[in-house]
Design a protein around this motif. Structure first.
Motif, PDB file in Angstrom:
ATOM      1  N   PHE A 289       4.044 -24.063 -20.972  1.00  4.78           N
ATOM      2  CA  PHE A 289       5.348 -24.725 -20.900  1.00  4.78           C
ATOM      3  C   PHE A 289       6.340 -23.826 -20.169  1.00  4.78           C
ATOM      4  CE2 PHE A 289       9.476 -26.156 -22.272  1.00  4.78           C
ATOM      5  CZ  PHE A 289       9.342 -27.530 -22.438  1.00  4.78           C
ATOM      6  N   LEU A 290       6.324 -22.546 -20.504  1.00  8.87           N
ATOM      7  CA  LEU A 290       7.228 -21.585 -19.868  1.00  8.87           C
ATOM      8  C   LEU A 290       6.962 -21.486 -18.371  1.00  8.87           C
ATOM      9  CD1 LEU A 290       9.359 -19.337 -19.929  1.00  8.87           C
ATOM     10  CD2 LEU A 290       7.546 -17.751 -20.622  1.00  8.87           C
ATOM     11  N   ALA A 291       5.691 -21.423 -18.002  1.00 10.20           N
ATOM     12  CA  ALA A 291       5.324 -21.322 -16.580  1.00 10.20           C
ATOM     13  C   ALA A 291       5.829 -22.533 -15.805  1.00 10.20           C
ATOM     14  CB  ALA A 291       3.813 -21.188 -16.438  1.00 10.20           C
ATOM     15  N   ASP A 292       5.636 -23.704 -16.375  1.00 13.57           N
ATOM     16  CA  ASP A 292       6.090 -24.929 -15.717  1.00 13.57           C
ATOM     17  C   ASP A 292       7.604 -24.920 -15.540  1.00 13.57           C
ATOM     18  OD1 ASP A 292       5.218 -27.812 -14.908  1.00 13.57           O
ATOM     19  OD2 ASP A 292       6.949 -28.118 -16.221  1.00 13.57           O
ATOM     20  N   PHE A 293       8.324 -24.455 -16.560  1.00 13.28           N
ATOM     21  CA  PHE A 293       9.783 -24.394 -16.466  1.00 13.28           C
ATOM     22  C   PHE A 293      10.206 -23.404 -15.392  1.00 13.28           C
ATOM     23  CE2 PHE A 293      13.901 -22.563 -17.507  1.00 13.28           C
ATOM     24  CZ  PHE A 293      14.682 -23.704 -17.692  1.00 13.28           C
ATOM     25  N   ASN A 294       9.615 -22.214 -15.387  1.00 12.73           N
ATOM     26  CA  ASN A 294       9.989 -21.193 -14.403  1.00 12.73           C
ATOM     27  C   ASN A 294       9.744 -21.677 -12.974  1.00 12.73           C
ATOM     28  OD1 ASN A 294      10.989 -19.183 -16.073  1.00 12.73           O
ATOM     29  ND2 ASN A 294       9.059 -18.066 -16.214  1.00 12.73           N
ATOM     30  N   VAL A 295       8.581 -22.265 -12.746  1.00 11.30           N
ATOM     31  CA  VAL A 295       8.223 -22.706 -11.393  1.00 11.30           C
ATOM     32  C   VAL A 295       9.164 -23.810 -10.916  1.00 11.30           C
ATOM     33  CG1 VAL A 295       6.468 -23.875 -10.006  1.00 11.30           C
ATOM     34  CG2 VAL A 295       5.815 -22.011 -11.537  1.00 11.30           C
ATOM     35  N   ASN A 296       9.460 -24.748 -11.788  1.00  9.70           N
ATOM     36  CA  ASN A 296      10.269 -25.895 -11.378  1.00  9.70           C
ATOM     37  C   ASN A 296      11.767 -25.619 -11.407  1.00  9.70           C
ATOM     38  OD1 ASN A 296       8.309 -28.138 -10.893  1.00  9.70           O
ATOM     39  ND2 ASN A 296       7.692 -27.630 -12.963  1.00  9.70           N
ATOM     40  N   SER A 297      12.182 -24.559 -12.118  1.00 10.64           N
ATOM     41  CA  SER A 297      13.612 -24.247 -12.209  1.00 10.64           C
ATOM     42  C   SER A 297      14.004 -23.022 -11.400  1.00 10.64           C
ATOM     43  CB  SER A 297      14.012 -24.032 -13.679  1.00 10.64           C
ATOM     44  OG  SER A 297      13.691 -25.150 -14.469  1.00 10.64           O
ATOM     45  N   GLY A 298      12.998 -22.316 -10.853  1.00  5.03           N
ATOM     46  CA  GLY A 298      13.296 -21.109 -10.090  1.00  5.03           C
ATOM     47  C   GLY A 298      13.795 -19.975 -10.960  1.00  5.03           C
ATOM     48  N   THR A 299      13.385 -19.956 -12.227  1.00  5.41           N
ATOM     49  CA  THR A 299      13.820 -18.920 -13.155  1.00  5.41           C
ATOM     50  C   THR A 299      12.696 -17.913 -13.387  1.00  5.41           C
ATOM     51  OG1 THR A 299      13.150 -20.358 -14.993  1.00  5.41           O
ATOM     52  CG2 THR A 299      15.461 -20.417 -14.342  1.00  5.41           C
ATOM     53  N   ASP A 300      13.020 -16.823 -14.079  1.00  2.00           N
ATOM     54  CA  ASP A 300      11.994 -15.831 -14.408  1.00  2.00           C
ATOM     55  C   ASP A 300      12.092 -15.433 -15.882  1.00  2.00           C
ATOM     56  OD1 ASP A 300      14.363 -14.451 -14.258  1.00  2.00           O
ATOM     57  OD2 ASP A 300      13.565 -12.771 -13.086  1.00  2.00           O
ATOM     58  N   LEU A 301      12.251 -16.432 -16.738  1.00  2.00           N
ATOM     59  CA  LEU A 301      12.244 -16.165 -18.172  1.00  2.00           C
ATOM     60  C   LEU A 301      10.913 -15.507 -18.522  1.00  2.00           C
ATOM     61  CD1 LEU A 301      13.831 -19.469 -19.568  1.00  2.00           C
ATOM     62  CD2 LEU A 301      14.952 -17.336 -18.884  1.00  2.00           C
ATOM     63  N   THR A 302      10.970 -14.559 -19.461  1.00  2.00           N
ATOM     64  CA  THR A 302       9.836 -13.651 -19.660  1.00  2.00           C
ATOM     65  C   THR A 302       9.425 -13.545 -21.130  1.00  2.00           C
ATOM     66  OG1 THR A 302      10.654 -12.344 -17.789  1.00  2.00           O
ATOM     67  CG2 THR A 302       9.059 -11.282 -19.248  1.00  2.00           C
TER      68      THR A 302
END
Length: 290
Positions: free
Chosen positions: A88-101
């Protein structure tokens, strides 16, 4: 009093007022805001108590659905969240341009299929239709789980996050109907088979052990579904946030989690760098599929 002296006095007064405010009861600079979608569950109450015993002032921030906690984290409304798996996190980062870790693993919760007043997978076949979560990652996980249990056939089972379009309907035993994750409980209560995320089981008073089928949390392919504490990249080494992970793995919190999940949760101990490696791999596969 001269204008210059008046100005100086005003500055001193303002500074004094600010100092008094900072020293007063209104200061919440030490509060760690933790976002979650299942704050009513027993492990969270125990977690906040154990965190307090460790000198951490934790405030739980509740969210009604999965689309909000990462946005709140990115915008600085919370310090960390614990509600999602790495996929879920990976999908959010890729689609939002974020780098939450991710900074520390918590557990894997099997994704399961439920059917009110039924306990046989043949009954699901007879129902002809299954409700599944419609968010991309849990939808894909649900389809893989249904495929593993021979209810659907995927045109290509190597796809990381398949959609209903990837289902070979002619060869499948049931039809899938994507709905909002929270609405899978409604589908279940209406007498339809449904794949329901663990976070929503309490809302429907659903016994986790009543699942008809589920995925295998011990499989290497389950790594993307490890749940974790997540924060912004520039805070991944914050010692207080890391301490939250240790608190989560304390005996009392784990006992509460096992009780809450009726023994279905599987504890996972992986640190931030280990999780980042898994996350990087999943993000790369998502980008390749676009």
């Amino acid at each position: 009093m001269s204008l210059h002296k008046k100005a100086a006095a005003s500055i001193v007064a303002l500074a004094t007022a600010f100092s008094l405010t900072a020293c007063g009861g209104g200061d919440d600079s030490d509060v760690i805001k933790v976002g979650t979608t299942d704050q009513g569950q027993k492990q969270w109450q125990v977690f906040t108590e154990e965190a307090k015993a460790e000198g951490l002032n934790v405030e739980l921030v509740p969210f009604g659905d999965y689309s909000l906690p990462n946005r709140a984290l990115e915008e600085g409304e919370i310090d960390v969240n614990n509600f999602q798996h790495l996929m879920f996190l990976a999908d959010f980062n890729v689609n939002s341009g974020t780098d939450l870790t991710p900074i520390g693993a918590t557990e894997i919760i099997p994704l399961a299929l439920f059917y009110k007043d039924h306990d046989n997978i043949k009954d699901v076949e007879d129902a002809k239709e299954v409700a599944i979560p419609n968010d991309p990652t849990n939808q894909g996980r649900a389809l893989h789980m249904l495929a593993e249990n021979h209810l659907v056939v995927l045109k290509d089972d190597s796809i990381l996050s398949p959609t209903p379009a990837d289902v070979d309907e002619a060869k499948s035993k049931i039809k899938v109907t994507p709905v909002d994750a929270a609405q899978t409980v409604t589908a279940y209560q209406d007498g339809k088979p449904a794949v329901i995320n663990n976070s929503f089981l309490d809302r429907g008073n659903i016994d986790p052990t009543s699942a008809i089928a589920q995925d295998d949390p011990q499989s290497p392919s389950a790594e993307p579904f490890i749940n974790a504490f997540v924060t912004k990249a520039d805070r991944k080494d914050d010692p207080d946030l890391k301490k939250l992970v240790d608190v989560w793995h304390s005996q009392k919190v784990q006992d509460a989690l096992r009780e809450q999940s009726k023994g279905t949760s599987v504890e996972v101990k992986k640190n931030g760098p280990e999780l980042e490696k898994i996350l990087d791999n999943v993000e790369a596969r998502i980008k390749e599929s676009k």
